[in-house]
Design an enzyme around this catalytic site. Structure first.
Site, PDB file in Angstrom:
ATOM      1  N   HIS A 119      39.156  40.363  35.937  1.00 51.72           N
ATOM      2  CA  HIS A 119      39.620  38.986  36.185  1.00 51.72           C
ATOM      3  C   HIS A 119      39.339  38.147  34.932  1.00 51.72           C
ATOM      4  O   HIS A 119      38.241  38.224  34.371  1.00 51.72           O
ATOM      5  CB  HIS A 119      38.911  38.405  37.411  1.00 51.72           C
ATOM      6  CG  HIS A 119      39.409  37.034  37.743  1.00 51.72           C
ATOM      7  ND1 HIS A 119      40.607  36.823  38.389  1.00 51.72           N
ATOM      8  CD2 HIS A 119      38.905  35.813  37.453  1.00 51.72           C
ATOM      9  CE1 HIS A 119      40.808  35.524  38.502  1.00 51.72           C
ATOM     10  NE2 HIS A 119      39.788  34.887  37.936  1.00 51.72           N
ATOM     11  N   ASP A 158      38.480  38.386  44.834  1.00 50.55           N
ATOM     12  CA  ASP A 158      37.524  38.176  43.724  1.00 50.55           C
ATOM     13  C   ASP A 158      36.098  37.915  44.222  1.00 50.55           C
ATOM     14  O   ASP A 158      35.337  37.183  43.576  1.00 50.55           O
ATOM     15  CB  ASP A 158      37.977  37.004  42.819  1.00 50.55           C
ATOM     16  CG  ASP A 158      39.351  37.242  42.203  1.00 50.55           C
ATOM     17  OD1 ASP A 158      39.723  38.417  41.999  1.00 50.55           O
ATOM     18  OD2 ASP A 158      40.060  36.259  41.938  1.00 50.55           O
ATOM     19  N   ASN A 205      38.250  45.536  39.500  1.00 49.35           N
ATOM     20  CA  ASN A 205      39.296  44.606  39.077  1.00 49.35           C
ATOM     21  C   ASN A 205      38.811  43.874  37.831  1.00 49.35           C
ATOM     22  O   ASN A 205      37.639  43.551  37.724  1.00 49.35           O
ATOM     23  CB  ASN A 205      39.539  43.596  40.207  1.00 49.35           C
ATOM     24  CG  ASN A 205      40.575  42.548  39.836  1.00 49.35           C
ATOM     25  OD1 ASN A 205      41.638  42.880  39.298  1.00 49.35           O
ATOM     26  ND2 ASN A 205      40.286  41.285  40.114  1.00 49.35           N
ATOM     27  N   GLY A 220      50.393  45.345  30.587  1.00 50.91           N
ATOM     28  CA  GLY A 220      49.563  46.542  30.503  1.00 50.91           C
ATOM     29  C   GLY A 220      48.658  46.636  29.282  1.00 50.91           C
ATOM     30  O   GLY A 220      48.294  47.740  28.877  1.00 50.91           O
ATOM     31  N   ASN A 226      45.561  45.834  29.221  1.00 52.18           N
ATOM     32  CA  ASN A 226      44.287  46.408  29.687  1.00 52.18           C
ATOM     33  C   ASN A 226      44.413  47.909  29.929  1.00 52.18           C
ATOM     34  O   ASN A 226      43.485  48.667  29.645  1.00 52.18           O
ATOM     35  CB  ASN A 226      43.807  45.690  30.953  1.00 52.18           C
ATOM     36  CG  ASN A 226      43.094  44.392  30.611  1.00 52.18           C
ATOM     37  OD1 ASN A 226      41.972  44.405  30.129  1.00 52.18           O
ATOM     38  ND2 ASN A 226      43.768  43.278  30.831  1.00 52.18           N
ATOM     39  N   ILE A 233      45.284  43.776  47.585  1.00 54.26           N
ATOM     40  CA  ILE A 233      44.930  45.160  47.927  1.00 54.26           C
ATOM     41  C   ILE A 233      44.767  45.258  49.440  1.00 54.26           C
ATOM     42  O   ILE A 233      43.995  44.505  50.034  1.00 54.26           O
ATOM     43  CB  ILE A 233      43.614  45.559  47.211  1.00 54.26           C
ATOM     44  CG1 ILE A 233      43.870  45.698  45.718  1.00 54.26           C
ATOM     45  CG2 ILE A 233      43.008  46.833  47.741  1.00 54.26           C
ATOM     46  CD1 ILE A 233      44.871  46.780  45.356  1.00 54.26           C
TER      47      ILE A 233
HETATM   48  C1  GAR Z   1      44.909  40.102  32.432  1.00 53.94           C
HETATM   49  O1  GAR Z   1      44.527  38.937  31.748  1.00 53.94           O
HETATM   50  C2  GAR Z   1      44.082  40.261  33.688  1.00 53.94           C
HETATM   51  O2  GAR Z   1      42.754  39.834  33.528  1.00 53.94           O
HETATM   52  C3  GAR Z   1      44.813  39.360  34.650  1.00 53.94           C
HETATM   53  O3  GAR Z   1      46.177  39.625  34.383  1.00 53.94           O
HETATM   54  C4  GAR Z   1      46.325  39.966  32.988  1.00 53.94           C
HETATM   55  C5  GAR Z   1      47.107  41.260  32.886  1.00 53.94           C
HETATM   56  O4  GAR Z   1      47.403  41.555  31.554  1.00 53.94           O
HETATM   57  N1  GAR Z   1      44.470  39.628  35.993  1.00 53.94           N
HETATM   58  C6  GAR Z   1      44.362  38.671  36.924  1.00 53.94           C
HETATM   59  O5  GAR Z   1      44.619  37.502  36.712  1.00 53.94           O
HETATM   60  C7  GAR Z   1      43.909  39.165  38.292  1.00 53.94           C
HETATM   61  N2  GAR Z   1      43.493  38.075  39.111  1.00 53.94           N
HETATM   62  P1  GAR Z   1      47.822  43.017  31.085  1.00 53.94           P
HETATM   63  O6  GAR Z   1      48.951  43.462  31.999  1.00 53.94           O
HETATM   64  O7  GAR Z   1      48.286  42.832  29.665  1.00 53.94           O
HETATM   65  O8  GAR Z   1      46.605  43.915  31.210  1.00 53.94           O
END
Ligand code: GAR
Length: 217
Positions: A110, A151, A108, A12, A14, A94
């Site tokens: 990525h 994506d 999203n 989490g 982000n 989703i």
């Molecule tokens: C992030 O790096 C995000 O970009 C990636 O998962 C991580 C989650 O980190 N998402 C993907 O790969 C989606 N295809 P977080 O839980 O610390 O935000």
């Protein structure tokens, strides 16, 4: 006030970047109405509770079929009154009914420059492992709208980040988070909250801010 649901699966960071940006005024007129995780152990849920945000976990394991899980996910998001859905490290597909209910209202983050290192199987550290294996000099992050594909939706923001030859996947992941993800995801939400995004097919135009004076060319 734009109500926003943030869907998470893991740490989490982000989500935290969004919470911090709302606190310090980089995101305005926006409220997180729900943090929803498919994983009840996700640290993201704790971040939400600490910030006083309603948090919920809905796991596919709790339902008899994927269809029932998909329905429960959609109903939880709808109940929160969300006008925008943010996938912030949400690692479930989703469901089509969610995409239909929120056309161009799901974004999203990525961790690569789409169309590189994206699509089925590219998530989390796997993305950075693939980038290092290919030997790219630049990677980065992308915020895109979610459509029926993986994506494949319209791209809203991207930010490039240098790749170093000594990088491990974890080092590259952290640099991309710090220099790109935690910046462009809050920026994207602010643009949407202020109706500054125009989408035409797969092309996105960012409109000037209301207080940006028009200049004759
Ligand atoms: C992030 O790096 C995000 O970009 C990636 O998962 C991580 C989650 O980190 N998402 C993907 O790969 C989606 N295809 P977080 O839980 O610390 O935000």
């Amino acid at each position: 006030m734009m109500k926003t649901a943030v869907l998470v699966s893991g740490g989490g960071t982000n989500l935290q970047a969004i919470i911090d940006a709302i606190r310090d005024g980089r995101i305005t007129d926006t409220e997180i109405s729900l943090v929803l995780s498919n994983n009840k152990h996700a640290y993201a849920l704790e971040r939400a509770s600490k910030a006083g945000i309603p948090a919920l976990s809905i796991s596919p394991k709790d339902y008899g079929s994927r269809e029932q899980f998909n329905q429960a996910l959609l109903e939880a998001v709808q109940r929160s009154g969300a006008q925008l859905v943010v996938l912030a490290g949400f690692l479930c597909t989703i469901p089509p009914q969610m995409v239909e209910a929120y056309p161009n209202r799901i974004i999203n983050i990525h961790p690569s420059l789409i169309p590189s290192f994206c699509g089925t199987g590219f998530y989390g550290l796997k993305v950075h492992e693939a980038a290092l294996e290919r030997g790219v000099r630049i990677s980065g992050a992308t915020v895109h709208f979610v459509d029926a594909g993986t994506d494949t939706g319209p791209i809203l923001l991207q930010k490039a980040v240098e790749v170093r030859s000594s990088d491990t996947p974890k080092e590259l992941q952290l640099r991309i988070m710090q220099q790109a993800e935690w910046k462009i995801l809050p920026e994207a939400i602010q643009l949407i909250a202020h109706e500054r995004v125009h989408i035409d097919g797969r092309c996105v135009t960012i409109l000037p801010a209301a207080d940006e004076a028009w200049q004759p060319s």
